[in-house]
Design a protein around this motif. Structure first.
Motif, mmCIF file in Angstrom:
data_model
loop_
_atom_site.group_PDB
_atom_site.id
_atom_site.type_symbol
_atom_site.label_atom_id
_atom_site.label_comp_id
_atom_site.label_asym_id
_atom_site.label_seq_id
_atom_site.Cartn_x
_atom_site.Cartn_y
_atom_site.Cartn_z
ATOM 1 N N VAL A 1 -34.428 -3.515 -35.913
ATOM 2 C CA VAL A 1 -35.070 -2.071 -35.047
ATOM 3 C C VAL A 1 -35.933 -2.386 -34.377
ATOM 4 O O VAL A 1 -36.016 -1.609 -33.393
ATOM 5 N N ALA A 2 -37.501 -3.095 -34.698
ATOM 6 C CA ALA A 2 -37.390 -3.558 -33.399
ATOM 7 C C ALA A 2 -37.536 -3.521 -32.099
ATOM 8 O O ALA A 2 -37.862 -3.367 -30.878
ATOM 9 N N PHE A 3 -36.486 -4.855 -32.027
ATOM 10 C CA PHE A 3 -36.166 -5.394 -30.860
ATOM 11 C C PHE A 3 -35.058 -4.588 -30.228
ATOM 12 O O PHE A 3 -35.404 -4.367 -29.044
ATOM 13 N N VAL A 4 -34.418 -4.162 -30.698
ATOM 14 C CA VAL A 4 -33.343 -2.750 -30.263
ATOM 15 C C VAL A 4 -34.631 -1.534 -29.861
ATOM 16 O O VAL A 4 -34.071 -1.569 -28.593
ATOM 17 N N GLY A 5 -35.138 -1.091 -30.320
ATOM 18 C CA GLY A 5 -36.805 0.075 -29.683
ATOM 19 C C GLY A 5 -36.909 -0.764 -28.471
ATOM 20 O O GLY A 5 -37.013 0.202 -27.326
ATOM 21 N N ALA A 6 -37.370 -1.882 -29.136
ATOM 22 C CA ALA A 6 -37.989 -2.607 -27.269
ATOM 23 C C ALA A 6 -37.024 -2.351 -25.612
ATOM 24 O O ALA A 6 -37.804 -2.006 -25.217
ATOM 25 N N LEU A 7 -35.591 -3.110 -26.131
ATOM 26 C CA LEU A 7 -34.376 -3.062 -25.215
ATOM 27 C C LEU A 7 -34.084 -1.991 -24.558
ATOM 28 O O LEU A 7 -34.266 -1.854 -23.459
ATOM 29 N N TYR A 8 -34.073 -1.095 -25.802
ATOM 30 C CA TYR A 8 -34.578 0.314 -25.894
ATOM 31 C C TYR A 8 -34.891 0.921 -24.386
ATOM 32 O O TYR A 8 -34.348 1.295 -23.404
ATOM 33 N N HIS A 9 -36.107 0.581 -24.969
ATOM 34 C CA HIS A 9 -37.118 1.473 -23.782
ATOM 35 C C HIS A 9 -37.404 0.384 -22.603
ATOM 36 O O HIS A 9 -37.693 1.671 -21.485
ATOM 37 N N VAL A 10 -37.245 -0.517 -22.714
ATOM 38 C CA VAL A 10 -36.705 -1.100 -20.861
ATOM 39 C C VAL A 10 -35.976 -0.450 -20.398
ATOM 40 O O VAL A 10 -35.754 -0.490 -18.814
ATOM 41 N N ILE A 11 -34.669 0.397 -20.551
ATOM 42 C CA ILE A 11 -33.535 0.328 -20.580
ATOM 43 C C ILE A 11 -34.362 1.702 -19.869
ATOM 44 O O ILE A 11 -33.640 2.324 -18.794
ATOM 45 N N ASN A 12 -34.618 2.447 -20.992
ATOM 46 C CA ASN A 12 -34.954 3.830 -20.289
ATOM 47 C C ASN A 12 -36.010 3.724 -19.934
ATOM 48 O O ASN A 12 -35.734 4.563 -19.076
ATOM 49 N N HIS A 13 -37.019 3.271 -19.372
ATOM 50 C CA HIS A 13 -37.854 2.903 -18.449
ATOM 51 C C HIS A 13 -37.807 2.354 -16.889
ATOM 52 O O HIS A 13 -37.740 3.566 -16.154
ATOM 53 N N ALA A 14 -36.592 2.005 -16.359
ATOM 54 C CA ALA A 14 -36.287 1.613 -16.217
ATOM 55 C C ALA A 14 -35.543 2.847 -15.530
ATOM 56 O O ALA A 14 -34.737 2.660 -14.369
ATOM 57 N N MET A 15 -34.759 3.988 -15.934
ATOM 58 C CA MET A 15 -34.328 4.697 -15.129
ATOM 59 C C MET A 15 -35.055 5.639 -15.054
ATOM 60 O O MET A 15 -34.749 6.404 -13.843
ATOM 61 N N PHE A 16 -36.216 6.490 -16.050
ATOM 62 C CA PHE A 16 -37.535 7.581 -15.828
ATOM 63 C C PHE A 16 -38.059 6.996 -15.107
ATOM 64 O O PHE A 16 -38.842 7.932 -13.993
ATOM 65 N N LYS A 17 -39.026 5.785 -14.448
ATOM 66 C CA LYS A 17 -39.666 5.405 -14.069
ATOM 67 C C LYS A 17 -39.501 5.540 -12.251
ATOM 68 O O LYS A 17 -40.569 6.055 -11.422
ATOM 69 N N PRO A 18 -38.348 5.198 -12.183
ATOM 70 C CA PRO A 18 -37.699 5.036 -10.727
ATOM 71 C C PRO A 18 -37.524 6.498 -10.512
ATOM 72 O O PRO A 18 -37.804 6.559 -9.335
ATOM 73 N N LEU A 19 -36.920 7.317 -10.799
ATOM 74 C CA LEU A 19 -36.840 8.961 -10.629
ATOM 75 C C LEU A 19 -38.433 9.434 -10.472
ATOM 76 O O LEU A 19 -38.460 10.006 -10.084
ATOM 77 N N LEU A 20 -38.991 9.292 -11.385
ATOM 78 C CA LEU A 20 -40.055 9.867 -11.111
ATOM 79 C C LEU A 20 -41.725 9.261 -10.207
ATOM 80 O O LEU A 20 -41.787 10.399 -9.461
ATOM 81 N N PHE A 21 -40.927 7.387 -9.497
ATOM 82 C CA PHE A 21 -41.246 7.748 -8.272
ATOM 83 C C PHE A 21 -40.926 7.864 -7.637
ATOM 84 O O PHE A 21 -41.214 8.757 -6.460
ATOM 85 N N LEU A 22 -39.454 8.260 -7.591
ATOM 86 C CA LEU A 22 -39.104 8.462 -6.295
ATOM 87 C C LEU A 22 -38.770 10.250 -6.105
ATOM 88 O O LEU A 22 -38.979 11.115 -5.115
ATOM 89 N N THR A 23 -39.200 10.708 -6.810
ATOM 90 C CA THR A 23 -40.338 12.106 -6.792
ATOM 91 C C THR A 23 -41.151 11.868 -6.385
ATOM 92 O O THR A 23 -41.127 13.145 -5.128
ATOM 93 N N VAL A 24 -42.421 11.476 -6.521
ATOM 94 C CA VAL A 24 -43.051 11.133 -6.041
ATOM 95 C C VAL A 24 -43.403 10.698 -4.089
ATOM 96 O O VAL A 24 -43.881 11.989 -3.303
ATOM 97 N N GLY A 25 -41.896 10.251 -3.994
ATOM 98 C CA GLY A 25 -41.479 9.396 -3.200
ATOM 99 C C GLY A 25 -40.981 11.170 -2.406
ATOM 100 O O GLY A 25 -41.794 11.431 -0.855
#
Lengths: 673, 479
Positions: A345-369
């Motif tokens: 469960v912990a591993f899946v959580g980590a990898l899932y958060h990697v995927i999620n972060h790769a989606m919402f962090k660029p979104l946020l940076f692009l909106t800042v842009g």
């Protein structure tokens, strides 16, 4: 075209695209489209390849089959398993969207600035793709380096401001000093294992753990430092706010979105695939990772609360979110073998958060842009009220902010849910994890607060000075499209966690110690739901509940609220100038931040200066050569004084020489010497 | 053909000395181009050294001849290829447009010494025995003195004398070694060194090493190299970065490759002394305001790294020897690139001091790119050549085993990291930000100089792939 040819094609498209962008004599807009096109095409190929690997199993390719490398202990071997495939899918989406955004962001820039952006960008993506696919340390280091150099050039895009050059310098130095640890460890493993291949290195590490565990842990430590520096984990986090703050928005998007994930990739390969599971070592490293992750989490999110520069808010928050990922990864490693199901469960959580972060962090940076493109500033104190002129971007920002804060039914919640559960239940095995879990839940709130501050200060409320002077006109299409795609991904990943969990479990199943991580024992449904005694998280149910609440709220509002009118604010009977009664971003959370003041200052700022006494020591002319030469000079002067042209002096020298020769001859004959 | 290779640069030098201005340029460049072609054509193929002239023995025990084996070919290629680029660069460097030294006088004298120096280095590369090597060694010392003192002012003359005195002091030890060899074996041949009894052999090796250390500016005989930077920049690039100082490394490599005298504790001594010198070189970086002085200390540190490779190779590690020789090869091109870009900077702006230069990228983008490429390349980043040599040396150190291997690796990595940090800092200070007053005069130099910089940038990247087969062949011969 077989699957084995795809990696070559992908890298080829990217490299050729970079060369064309660097050299083709086109106008700016055409060059931008050329670059974005190359990225999109590569993204398409990456999706095809990634999906193929997830369905059909690992693919192995040898790029060096024609080259005369037989005698050398390395080869350009690739091995793409499910873990790599997940990262490749991320690399398909995120860079393409950043490139699409850049087409409009760089509108109006001179040709050489456009070239300087797109060419290194495509090379960066090529480097990241190769890092994820490599199965040999030399190829890995090569690609790692190309990734670092390309990102250095991108951070320096605005080189005219010297502080950007400084930020890029700190970044490059840190990644290299830490990366030399990777080189050292890889070299040692290649000597012990015979070659630089991943399989041989893993075997060498395993045998070193049984013969001399201290050395093996030093090796793991060298690797870990390198990867942690790339993933901006405490204490190697100091470069990230500088570098991601200095880079232009699409570059920050890809750096925070993908490049720091390369460090996470390395850590997964090291700790899950190479470290022996279910041993004291895995427990020790796991707890260490979890601790450092928690510290990063706290540090990053609290600092982002105190920032007034929009990009730095998002950048500091990256450190925080990476802390979540490292915490979860650490828990997985520590719990492996002890509680395999929780480890999964912990591993899946980590990898899932990697995927999620790769989606919402660029979104946020692009909106800042987007905001900066419109208003020309990142300063939250001067923005505000942009929701009227940029409604779509405001919506995207809110979506991203809620996603990163972990609000159901968006994707951030799904992964954080897994992390919280594994932490709290993991606390039954290793008590400190429960504490970490509680801290994680609290920090989520802090993260939400930081993003609400960012959202409010940029879009809501009173129109700040920069907003009033902002450019007019509709929002550029491609910038919106890129943000919309990422936003849709956030929603989709939140509403259907099953494919993500399934592929994460498949990635875990590829590890040699998969049994200790419970990969074969759990199924997707177990992870999201029934495993830990609840009926599980059903995002659709949450969505329905939210829809019902929204309808109710709307109904109540329609019935109960009077008509509104906009007016100037007044205070205590006076109409005050608007600027005086505004609550700006610098006024929020001050009492909270005052309590955490110690965390807000940088903990250490590496400086490079040499001590003054070193100059004296190195001046060898002064203390060695000089005196020796003076001595020689003095001696020669002494001798010269005996050769002043007087015959008596010369006769004396000759007599002395004759006596010396006679003594020598007699001595050698008579056996004296 | 080897005789032709030896004599073409000499003839070119004599011709250039007689001509003036453009004719001298043409004569020198053509001679170097021809020498390069000959050196490439003379690369030994099929694993056999090229025998030039057979041994001619005027006196018993004394032999002269020309023989090009793998190691010699490596040095010959470095000298001729780099020399060609330097000569092409010098044609435009010596002009009235040079802000630092606006007088194009003395070109003939310059080319004469430069090309005679090439002849001397080729002679060192092609010598089949120690005595002939010594003769050409001394010739390089003379050329070095002449080029350092080229501008004729007081500081130049003093620096020339200092270099002459220090390298000559080291050469005295070489004479001592040759005497030991001759007295014991009656000849100066490479194989003869193996016949020395134990004590004499140790003395021979130590004396040869001292000579090598003096020429290669290792501690404690290193201070002549930073002072030698008063020479014209192309000459500094050639003699004191790419070629002459490599003669010292070549001597150590020759002792390892062609004889068996470099083993046991002298090998360890080489490595330890090299590690100390590496840090001495690194220490000098931080106090160097003059860019050429910084590059001089960097040369000292890199030469030390080559000796680490050779020392470890003498201790048995083939990979480390390959690394040391590859570093000799890659460093030549990379350091020349750095020196010539600094030359372009001083040509255009008239200053070389870091404190007076900022924001050069705006006015001289190609030279700035060349400096940045050189700085990245010299620090051992992939995909540049120096990465491979450092990787091989590290691997060799770890394979040589034990605590010493680890200590060596850690020391090399720390030095690399600090060196990278400083070079990037310097690059950042001088290339980015607002242009200083001196930098506003900057513009990219003459097309020939730009072409040379561009070619060297390419070679800094591609050279190791060309040199590796030769180096592997040399290392196989030792193993």
């Amino acid at each position: 075209m077989t699957a084995a040819m795809l990696p070559g094609w992908i890298v080829g498209v990217l490299v050729v695209g970079a060369l064309l962008v660097a050299l083709a004599p086109l106008k700016s807009r055409s060059l931008s489209w050329l670059g974005a096109g190359a990225g999109l095409l590569a993204g398409l190929l990456l999706v095809m390849f990634g999906v193929h690997v997830l369905n059909a199993g690992p693919v192995e390719v040898l790029w060096s089959s024609g080259l005369p490398l037989d005698d050398l202990p390395f080869s350009f071997a690739l091995r793409v398993d499910s873990l790599s495939a997940i990262f490749l899918l991320l690399l398909a989406v995120v860079p393409s969207m950043a490139l699409l955004f850049a087409v409009d962001y760089l509108d109006g820039q001179p040709v050489e600035a456009v070239r300087r952006f797109f060419a290194p960008f495509l090379i960066l993506v090529a480097g990241m793709v190769t890092v994820v696919m490599a199965a040999d340390w030399v190829l890995f280091l090569f690609a790692w380096e190309i990734m670092s150099l390309a990102s250095y050039l991108l951070v320096m895009w605005n080189w005219r401001q010297v502080e950007n050059a400084r930020a890029a310098w700190i970044y490059l130095i840190t990644t290299h000093i830490a990366g030399s640890g990777i080189m050292l460890a890889a070299c040692w493993l290649s000597v012990a294992g015979g070659s630089f291949g991943f399989a041989q290195s893993a075997a060498a590490l395993a045998s070193t753990f049984s013969t001399s565990p201290i050395l093996a842990n030093v090796i793991v430590g060298c690797f870990a430092v390198g990867f942690m520096a790339k993933a901006a984990t405490f204490p190697f986090h100091f470069w990230l706010p500088e570098a991601h703050g200095a880079a232009p928005a699409p570059v920050s998007a890809i750096l925070s979105g993908m490049m720091v994930k390369m460090g996470i990739y390395g850590m997964v390969r090291l700790f899950v695939f190479m470290l022996p599971a279910n041993s004291t070592w895995s427990m020790g490293w796991g707890v260490l990772l979890a601790t450092l992750g928690t510290i990063s989490m706290v540090l990053g999110n609290i600092r982002s609360l105190g920032e007034q520069h929009a990009k730095r808010v998002v950048a500091q928050s990256s450190i925080g979110q990476l802390g979540y990922i490292v915490l979860s990864l650490g828990m997985a490693v520590a719990l492996s073998g002890r509680a395999p199901l929780l480890a999964a469960v912990a591993f899946v959580g980590a990898l899932y958060h990697v995927i999620n972060h790769a989606m919402f962090k660029p979104l946020l940076f692009l909106t800042v842009g987007s905001v900066e493109h419109r208003t020309g500033t990142y300063d939250l104190r001067r923005l505000g009220g942009l929701v009227d002129t940029m409604p779509a971007v405001a919506f995207m920002t809110l979506l991203g902010a809620l996603a990163i804060a972990g609000t159901p039914p968006l994707n951030g919640f799904a992964s954080k849910w897994l992390i919280y559960r594994s932490a709290v239940f993991g606390g039954l095995e290793i008590p400190v994890f429960a504490v970490f879990g509680v801290i994680a839940i609290f920090i989520s709130t802090v993260s939400l607060a930081a993003y609400l501050k960012y959202f409010g200060a940029s879009f809501l409320g009173y129109r700040g000075e920069a907003s009033r002077n902002a450019k007019e006109g509709p929002e550029p299409l491609w910038m919106l499209t890129a943000e919309a795609v990422l936003g849709a991904a956030c929603v989709f990943l939140g509403l259907s966690p099953a494919p993500v969990v399934a592929s994460s479990l498949a990635a875990l199943a590829g590890a040699p110690n998969a049994a200790a991580y419970g990969a074969t024992l759990v199924s997707t449904g177990d992870v999201m739901g029934g495993l830990l005694g609840s009926s599980g998280y059903m995002p659709v149910a949450v969505l329905l509940a939210l829809a019902v609440c929204a309808l109710l709220t709307y109904g109540v509002w329609q019935l109960g609220v009077q008509t509104t009118r906009a007016t100037t604010p007044w205070f205590g009977g006076e109409l005050l100038p608007e600027g005086e009664v505004r609550i700006g971003s610098e006024h929020l959370y001050r009492s909270f931040l005052a309590r955490y003041k110690a965390l807000l200052d940088p903990l250490w700022n590496p400086r490079l200066a040499a001590p003054a006494w070193l100059a004296k020591v190195l001046d060898i002319d002064r203390w060695l050569i000089g005196p020796v030469y003076q001595g020689y000079d003095g001696l020669s002067r002494l001798v010269v004084r005996r050769h002043q042209g007087r015959a008596k002096g010369y006769v004396a020298w000759q007599l002395l020489a004759v006596v010396l020769v006679v003594v020598l001859l007699v001595g050698t004959e008579g056996g004296l010497f | 053909m080897l005789l032709l290779l030896l004599l073409v640069p000499l003839a070119g030098g004599l011709l250039a000395a007689m001509f003036k201005g453009r004719n001298a340029d043409v004569a020198a460049t053509l001679a170097m181009a021809l020498a390069t072609v000959l050196a490439v054509a003379a690369i030994p193929r099929g694993g056999q050294p090229v025998e030039g002239i057979g041994p001619w023995s005027p006196l018993p025990g004394l032999e002269f001849g020309l023989r090009l084996d793998g190691l010699g070919s490596l040095l010959a290629l470095v000298v001729t290829v780099v020399g060609f680029f330097i000569t092409a660069y010098s044609t435009e460097y010596f002009s009235s447009r040079n802000r630092e030294h606006p007088s194009p006088e003395g070109k003939g004298r310059y080319y004469f010494f430069l090309l005679v120096f090439v002849t001397a280095m080729l002679g060192i590369a092609m010598s089949p025995n120690f005595f002939q090597l010594f003769l050409f060694w001394e010739l390089t010392t003379v050329c070095s003195w002449a080029l350092i003192s080229f501008y004729g002012n007081r500081e130049a003359l003093r620096s020339g004398l200092k270099a002459l005195a220090m390298t000559q002091f080291a050469s005295l030890f070489m004479i001592g070694a040759l005497l030991i060899l001759y007295v014991q074996t009656g000849s100066f041949s490479f194989e003869g060194a193996n016949l020395l009894p134990a004590g004499r052999k140790a003395a021979f090796v130590i004396f040869m090493l001292i000579a090598a250390w003096g020429k290669a500016a290792q501690a404690p005989l290193f201070s002549w190299l930073p002072s030698a930077m008063v020479a014209p920049t192309p000459a500094s690039a050639f003699l004191h970065a790419a070629a002459m100082v490599k003669a010292g490394i070549f001597l150590a490599a020759r002792c390892l490759v062609s004889t068996q005298v470099l083993e046991g504790w002298p090998a360890l001594l080489v490595t330890v002394a090299a590690l100390i010198t590496m840090y001495v070189g690194l220490g000098g970086y931080f106090f160097a305001d003059d860019l050429k002085r910084l590059l001089a200390f960097s040369t000292i540190a890199n030469l030390a790294l080559m000796l680490v490779g050779i020392g470890l190779g003498a201790a048995g590690s083939t990979a480390a020897l390959e690394g040391g020789l590859l570093h000799l090869w890659s460093h030549a091109f990379t350091k020349t690139l750095l020196f010539l870009s600094v030359g372009a900077i001083s040509w255009a702006t008239g200053v070389r001091q870091m404190s007076k230069l900022t924001g050069l990228w705006r006015s001289m983008p190609l030279s700035a790119a060349a400096f940045l490429t050189g700085a990245l390349a010299i620090s051992g980043l992939p995909p540049f050549g120096v990465f491979w040599s450092k990787l091989l040396i590290l691997r060799g150190a770890l394979a040589a085993g034990g605590a010493w291997g680890w200590v060596t690796v850690v020391l090399v990595l720390v030095e690399s990291a600090l060196s990278l940090a400083w070079f990037l800092y310097v690059a950042r200070v001088i290339l980015f930000g607002q242009p200083s007053e001196a930098a506003t005069h900057g513009r990219d130099p003459a097309p020939v100089m730009q072409g040379v910089l561009g070619s060297l940038m390419f070679l800094a990247l591609a050279a190791p792939y060309v040199g590796m087969p030769i180096i592997q062949w040399i290392a196989k011969g030792v193993a």
